[in-house]
Design an enzyme around this catalytic site. Structure first.
Site, mmCIF file in Angstrom:
data_model
loop_
_atom_site.group_PDB
_atom_site.id
_atom_site.type_symbol
_atom_site.label_atom_id
_atom_site.label_comp_id
_atom_site.label_asym_id
_atom_site.label_seq_id
_atom_site.Cartn_x
_atom_site.Cartn_y
_atom_site.Cartn_z
ATOM 1 N N SER A 1 -2.584 1.135 -5.605
ATOM 2 C CA SER A 1 -3.913 1.753 -5.643
ATOM 3 C C SER A 1 -3.902 2.884 -6.658
ATOM 4 O O SER A 1 -2.843 3.357 -7.081
ATOM 5 C CB SER A 1 -4.237 2.309 -4.244
ATOM 6 O OG SER A 1 -5.365 3.157 -4.260
ATOM 7 N N TYR B 1 -3.832 6.266 3.985
ATOM 8 C CA TYR B 1 -3.973 5.301 2.887
ATOM 9 C C TYR B 1 -3.204 5.789 1.660
ATOM 10 O O TYR B 1 -2.471 5.017 1.027
ATOM 11 C CB TYR B 1 -5.448 5.111 2.551
ATOM 12 C CG TYR B 1 -5.716 4.009 1.551
ATOM 13 C CD1 TYR B 1 -5.776 2.683 1.965
ATOM 14 C CD2 TYR B 1 -5.907 4.294 0.203
ATOM 15 C CE1 TYR B 1 -6.024 1.663 1.053
ATOM 16 C CE2 TYR B 1 -6.146 3.285 -0.716
ATOM 17 C CZ TYR B 1 -6.210 1.973 -0.282
ATOM 18 O OH TYR B 1 -6.441 0.966 -1.191
#
Length: 253
Positions: free
Chosen positions: A145, A158
């Protein structure tokens, strides 16, 4: 000819979480390059299956709750029993929870870390054992990410999990390269998927993001097709432990 190195005819790929979004986009890209697909997730990805089969490729669905690690060996066994071998693993399944760090719960931490990092490791381990048994290597593609590089806000688990994915990708590459197993990652930028729906619905925040992206748009699942096919192919045989950003130039700004 170099284009032959990108072809995946006769290959079998396990793709987790391919019912929608990025997972579906990568599964379709791999199928377009010649791959048969094993889709793993909590529900049967009917649309993805139909689109893969329309390309003339085979699709097999395995229902599994990837939030838990028991049963991962069975996923591999079922894939091999169906298609005879595995060549590629795409660890796409993931989740996100949004809350200020000061109020973030232990449950939200564990739920995200279990799926985004713990399952990535143990499914990779199970698939790598199969690659080694087959004796001809394989490709593992993890999904990192932008928050593997940056801190973000309101997504502590996350950010931690995706930072971990980048580090884990390097470690597995170091250990398994001797077995001709290439482990790399793709770091998508800001993509138009379910995970970013809240951001895109916030007009002010969405515009702030778009202003930062040199390409001037949110990414689409189709934008990951080329990166996935490349890293899954012979063309990437000497690439190991690398995280490829597909971000419209976000990190360059």
């Amino acid at each position: 000819m170099i284009l032959e190195a990108f072809k995946l005819a006769g290959k079998v790929a396990i793709v987790t979480g391919c019912d929608t979004g990025l997972g579906q986009g990568m599964a379709l890209g791999l199928a377009e390059a010649g791959c048969d697909i094993v889709g793993v997730g909590r529900k049967v990805p009917q649309e993805t299956a139909s689109r893969v089969q329309a390309l003339g490729r085979r699709f097999h669905a395995i229902q599994a709750d990837l939030r838990h690690q028991h049963g991962l060996d069975e996923v591999v066994k079922q894939a091999v029993a169906t298609f005879g071998h595995i060549n590629i693993l795409v660890n796409n399944a993931g989740t996100i929870r949004r809350c200020d760090a000061i109020d973030f719960s232990e449950q939200d931490w564990d739920d995200v870390m279990n799926l985004n990092l713990k399952t990535v490791f143990f499914l990779s381990q199970a698939v790598a054992r199969q690659f080694i048994a087959q004796g001809n290597g394989g490709k593992i593609i993890n999904i990192a990410s932008m928050l593997s590089y940056q801190g973000g806000i309101r997504v502590p688990s996350y950010t931690a999990s995706k930072s971990g994915v980048m580090g884990l990708t390097r470690l597995l590459a170091n250990e398994w390269a001797a077995h001709q197993i290439n482990v790399n990652a793709i770091a998508p930028g800001y993509m138009a998927t379910n995970n970013t729906q809240q951001l895109r619905e916030d007009a002010e925040r969405s515009q702030e993001i778009l202003d930062r992206i040199p390409a001037g748009r949110w990414g689409e699942p189709e934008d990951l097709k080329g990166a996935a096919v490349f890293l899954a192919s012979r063309a990437a045989d000497y690439i190991n432990g690398y995280t490829l950003a597909v971000d419209g130039g976000w990190l360059a700004r």
